[in-house]
Design a protein around this motif. Structure first.
Motif, PDB file in Angstrom:
ATOM      1  N   THR A  69       0.849  -1.185   0.000  1.00  0.00           N
ATOM      2  CA  THR A  69       0.000   0.000   0.000  1.00  0.00           C
ATOM      3  C   THR A  69       0.886   1.237   0.000  1.00  0.00           C
ATOM      4  O   THR A  69       1.830   1.323   0.771  1.00  0.00           O
ATOM      5  N   GLY A  70       0.577   2.155  -0.898  1.00  0.00           N
ATOM      6  CA  GLY A  70       1.354   3.386  -0.969  1.00  0.00           C
ATOM      7  C   GLY A  70       2.632   3.273  -1.776  1.00  0.00           C
ATOM      8  O   GLY A  70       3.409   4.216  -1.837  1.00  0.00           O
ATOM      9  N   GLU A  75      -1.089   3.072  -7.573  1.00  0.00           N
ATOM     10  CA  GLU A  75      -2.127   3.759  -8.344  1.00  0.00           C
ATOM     11  C   GLU A  75      -2.791   2.879  -9.381  1.00  0.00           C
ATOM     12  O   GLU A  75      -3.973   3.077  -9.682  1.00  0.00           O
ATOM     13  N   ILE A  76      -2.040   1.931  -9.944  1.00  0.00           N
ATOM     14  CA  ILE A  76      -2.673   1.102 -10.972  1.00  0.00           C
ATOM     15  C   ILE A  76      -2.999  -0.306 -10.488  1.00  0.00           C
ATOM     16  O   ILE A  76      -3.878  -0.945 -11.024  1.00  0.00           O
ATOM     17  N   LEU A  77      -2.301  -0.789  -9.476  1.00  0.00           N
ATOM     18  CA  LEU A  77      -2.543  -2.161  -9.027  1.00  0.00           C
ATOM     19  C   LEU A  77      -3.724  -2.262  -8.060  1.00  0.00           C
ATOM     20  O   LEU A  77      -4.105  -3.352  -7.660  1.00  0.00           O
ATOM     21  N   ARG A  81     -11.769   3.091  -5.537  1.00  0.00           N
ATOM     22  CA  ARG A  81     -13.136   3.520  -5.868  1.00  0.00           C
ATOM     23  C   ARG A  81     -14.077   2.332  -6.026  1.00  0.00           C
ATOM     24  O   ARG A  81     -15.273   2.461  -5.822  1.00  0.00           O
ATOM     25  N   ILE A  82     -13.531   1.173  -6.400  1.00  0.00           N
ATOM     26  CA  ILE A  82     -14.369  -0.029  -6.526  1.00  0.00           C
ATOM     27  C   ILE A  82     -13.903  -1.116  -5.541  1.00  0.00           C
ATOM     28  O   ILE A  82     -14.338  -2.259  -5.624  1.00  0.00           O
ATOM     29  N   ASN A  83     -13.018  -0.728  -4.637  1.00  0.00           N
ATOM     30  CA  ASN A  83     -12.523  -1.645  -3.602  1.00  0.00           C
ATOM     31  C   ASN A  83     -11.919  -2.920  -4.198  1.00  0.00           C
ATOM     32  O   ASN A  83     -12.240  -4.024  -3.785  1.00  0.00           O
ATOM     33  N   ARG A  84     -11.023  -2.752  -5.157  1.00  0.00           N
ATOM     34  CA  ARG A  84     -10.365  -3.882  -5.796  1.00  0.00           C
ATOM     35  C   ARG A  84      -8.856  -3.660  -5.835  1.00  0.00           C
ATOM     36  O   ARG A  84      -8.393  -2.530  -5.933  1.00  0.00           O
ATOM     37  N   ARG A  85      -8.128  -4.766  -5.818  1.00  0.00           N
ATOM     38  CA  ARG A  85      -6.686  -4.713  -6.028  1.00  0.00           C
ATOM     39  C   ARG A  85      -6.264  -5.984  -6.744  1.00  0.00           C
ATOM     40  O   ARG A  85      -6.917  -7.030  -6.647  1.00  0.00           O
ATOM     41  N   LEU A  86      -5.172  -5.879  -7.482  1.00  0.00           N
ATOM     42  CA  LEU A  86      -4.634  -7.028  -8.200  1.00  0.00           C
ATOM     43  C   LEU A  86      -3.893  -7.911  -7.192  1.00  0.00           C
ATOM     44  O   LEU A  86      -3.077  -7.417  -6.418  1.00  0.00           O
ATOM     45  N   ARG A  87      -4.183  -9.177  -7.175  1.00  0.00           N
ATOM     46  CA  ARG A  87      -3.482 -10.088  -6.262  1.00  0.00           C
ATOM     47  C   ARG A  87      -2.088 -10.391  -6.805  1.00  0.00           C
ATOM     48  O   ARG A  87      -1.857 -10.366  -8.009  1.00  0.00           O
ATOM     49  N   SER A  88      -1.176 -10.700  -5.911  1.00  0.00           N
ATOM     50  CA  SER A  88       0.203 -10.963  -6.324  1.00  0.00           C
ATOM     51  C   SER A  88       0.285 -12.174  -7.263  1.00  0.00           C
ATOM     52  O   SER A  88       1.087 -12.170  -8.197  1.00  0.00           O
TER      53      SER A  88
END
Length: 198
Positions: A69-70, A75-77, A81-88
């Motif tokens: 985080t941070g 910014e891209i991973l 706004r949609i509460n999503r992140r790319l998993r490792s």
């Protein structure tokens, strides 16, 4: 929620980065079971990673960046706004596909967690390097690799990883536009006019 492009703040940079509208689609952040769908998602992620790296002048991406985080890739991973992140694990898969297309190279070799990105190919870097040497009056001058990577005046080559620089110089030596020269503290290079050896 309608899908629309979104501009990132990009830290303290004056210009933000325009994220594609697909970045607002929750499925974009999830590995898809359908191979054809996943191929499209992977292609979109590959383009996004390379264009963002070019925008921010980032050369390295690590699988762990998906969890930080941070971090510089945050910014891209992720998309808060949609509460999503790319998993490792998904990022590792994308990097593997990018490596197969020569869009990156694992660095150090023989591992698949950290990679150097080719947002410019080594051939493109060779042209940038020769153009820089020509326009800054460095032709026929011996420069250390450090002087290229850390020039007194920032250049398009500032911070270029040594591995990419070496590949670019090697390409120029094959076309007689550069010579590797031994210098007191290692290696240097002399750039030659474009018509050298013709």
């Amino acid at each position: 929620m309608s899908l629309s492009p979104h501009t990132t703040p990009s830290g303290n940079l004056l210009l933000g980065f325009l994220l594609p509208s697909i970045h607002a689609a929750p499925p974009f952040f999830t590995q898809q079971p359908n191979p054809a769908t996943q191929a499209i998602v992977t292609e979109q992620w590959s383009r996004l990673i390379l264009s963002y790296a070019r925008h921010r002048q980032l050369f390295t991406v690590r699988v762990e960046d998906a969890e930080v985080t941070g971090g510089e890739w945050d910014e891209i991973l992720r998309n808060d706004r949609i509460n999503r992140r790319l998993r490792s694990s998904h990022l590792a898969y994308i990097l593997e596909q990018m490596a197969a297309k020569n869009q990156l190279v694992y660095d150090p070799p023989k591992q698949s967690r950290s990679a150097l990105l080719y947002w410019r190919t080594p051939e493109e870097w060779a042209e940038v390097l020769h153009e820089w040497a020509s326009t800054t009056g460095q032709l026929n001058t011996i420069l250390t690799f450090y002087e290229i990577i850390e020039p007194p005046v920032p250049s398009p080559l500032s911070g270029i990883p040594m591995q990419i620089l070496r590949k670019a110089i090697h390409i120029l030596t094959k076309t007689n536009r550069a010579q590797i020269i031994a210098v007191a503290d290692g290696e240097g290079v002399r750039f030659l006019p474009g018509n050298a050896g013709k």
